[in-house]
Design an enzyme around this catalytic site. Structure first.
Site, PDB file in Angstrom:
ATOM      1  N   HIS A 276       0.810  -1.218   0.000  1.00 41.22           N
ATOM      2  CA  HIS A 276       0.000   0.000   0.000  1.00 41.22           C
ATOM      3  C   HIS A 276       0.846   1.272   0.000  1.00 41.22           C
ATOM      4  O   HIS A 276       0.322   2.364  -0.210  1.00 41.22           O
ATOM      5  CB  HIS A 276      -0.919  -0.001   1.227  1.00 41.22           C
ATOM      6  CG  HIS A 276      -2.222   0.695   0.999  1.00 41.22           C
ATOM      7  ND1 HIS A 276      -2.427   1.618  -0.005  1.00 41.22           N
ATOM      8  CD2 HIS A 276      -3.418   0.599   1.642  1.00 41.22           C
ATOM      9  CE1 HIS A 276      -3.663   2.059   0.040  1.00 41.22           C
ATOM     10  NE2 HIS A 276      -4.295   1.464   1.033  1.00 41.22           N
ATOM     11  N   ASP A 280      -2.719   1.691  -4.588  1.00 42.98           N
ATOM     12  CA  ASP A 280      -3.984   1.883  -3.901  1.00 42.98           C
ATOM     13  C   ASP A 280      -5.071   1.061  -4.575  1.00 42.98           C
ATOM     14  O   ASP A 280      -4.823   0.344  -5.550  1.00 42.98           O
ATOM     15  CB  ASP A 280      -4.365   3.361  -3.834  1.00 42.98           C
ATOM     16  CG  ASP A 280      -4.421   4.013  -5.212  1.00 42.98           C
ATOM     17  OD1 ASP A 280      -4.786   3.312  -6.188  1.00 42.98           O
ATOM     18  OD2 ASP A 280      -4.106   5.210  -5.321  1.00 42.98           O
TER      19      ASP A 280
END
Length: 302
Positions: A276, A280
């Site tokens: 992350h 995304d």
């Protein structure tokens, strides 16, 4: 902390009475050594598990050299046997543990209708070309990476490094663990070529003929736990990649078809684990949907 068993003088190891992984009591003979003309017992200085034997029977050693180690913290394992980690398992463990610490793991998944692809594979088999699902997954993912290049990147302290190539790593089961087979330039090879390349590299790895050219430098990883029967799960990111695709088993499931009809179709869960820090939900779901689209269309070059 481990306790060492030392060679009492210059000589040789006659035999080992205990193997690595076995429980020993304090003062118990674990082996015999020859020093000069004397045959001397090697006594365990403490109880615990013999975690390592450093010299084989018949080997020589100097005075004071450590021949084996005992872990007294494992003394409660009497009556059990410890299977020591192999060097390969230690490397695998260190790698995945590092990845779980280094990356910000997030998982996402989609469901794929495999009806057309399974029909295509049956038709190919009738023509004499029997292909597993893995090379289809590799080609589909590699093609999708051309549309979503961020998933092909590598996280650095300064930004996301985007290589110009798409080289897909595939885990290969070998005795005692796994190695990686890297299929280079994967978006530009037919599925049958990828299958042949994977089979060749896998045979070399299983024969112990490892080399950096076979296993290193992959930019993205595709794993197929479905070949072992897994229907759902996620994978640990293969560092320094920033994502890994896991394809699960194809199973017959009731599915709502267009028009509201319920049909039984071959369906597959497909999950993506990603870092992350670099990626995304918009990018990763876009990639997953593209892989799904490619697989469901079943129009990959064979």
């Amino acid at each position: 902390m481990s306790v060492g068993i030392m060679m009492p003088g210059p000589g040789s190891i006659a035999l080992w009475a205990k193997r690595a992984g076995e429980w020993v009591r304090p003062g118990e003979p674990v082996g015999l050594v020859t020093v000069g003309q004397q045959l001397l017992p090697l006594l365990a200085p403490t109880g615990g598990v013999l975690t390592a034997v450093l010299r084989p029977a018949g080997g020589t050693a100097s005075a004071g050299e450590h021949l084996a180690y005992i872990d007294p913290a494992l003394a409660g394992l009497e009556g059990q046997r410890l299977l020591p980690w192999s060097e390969l398992r230690q490397r695998i463990g260190q790698h995945v543990q590092y990845s779980s610490i280094a990356a910000a793991h997030v998982d996402a998944g989609v469901e794929v209708d495999m009806s057309r692809l399974q029909s295509q594979r049956r038709a190919l088999k009738e023509r004499g070309l029997d292909l597993s699902l893995t090379p289809f997954f590799v080609r589909a993912a590699a093609e999708a990476l051309l549309d979503w290049p961020a998933l092909n990147g590598q996280v650095t302290p300064y930004g996301l490094l985007l290589p110009e190539r798409v080289d897909v790593s595939v885990p290969v089961a070998i005795p005692g663990g796994v190695h990686l087979a890297v299929l280079r330039a994967a978006p530009f090879k037919p599925v049958s070529h990828l299958a042949a390349e994977l089979a060749l590299i896998s045979a070399q790895l299983r024969a112990g003929n490892w080399s950096p050219e076979l296993s290193m430098g992959g930019t993205f990883t595709v794993t197929n736990p479905g070949s072992l029967g897994s229907v759902w799960g996620t994978a640990v990111i293969n560092q320094p990649n920033c994502a890994i695709l896991a394809c699960q088993a194809v199973v017959e499931r009731p599915t709502v078809a267009p028009g509201g009809r319920v049909e039984v179709r071959p369906m597959m869960n497909m999950t993506l684990s990603f870092d992350h820090r670099a990626l995304d939900g918009v990018m990763t779901m876009g990639f997953l949907e593209r892989v799904k689209e490619i697989l469901e269309a079943a129009q990959l070059p064979v």
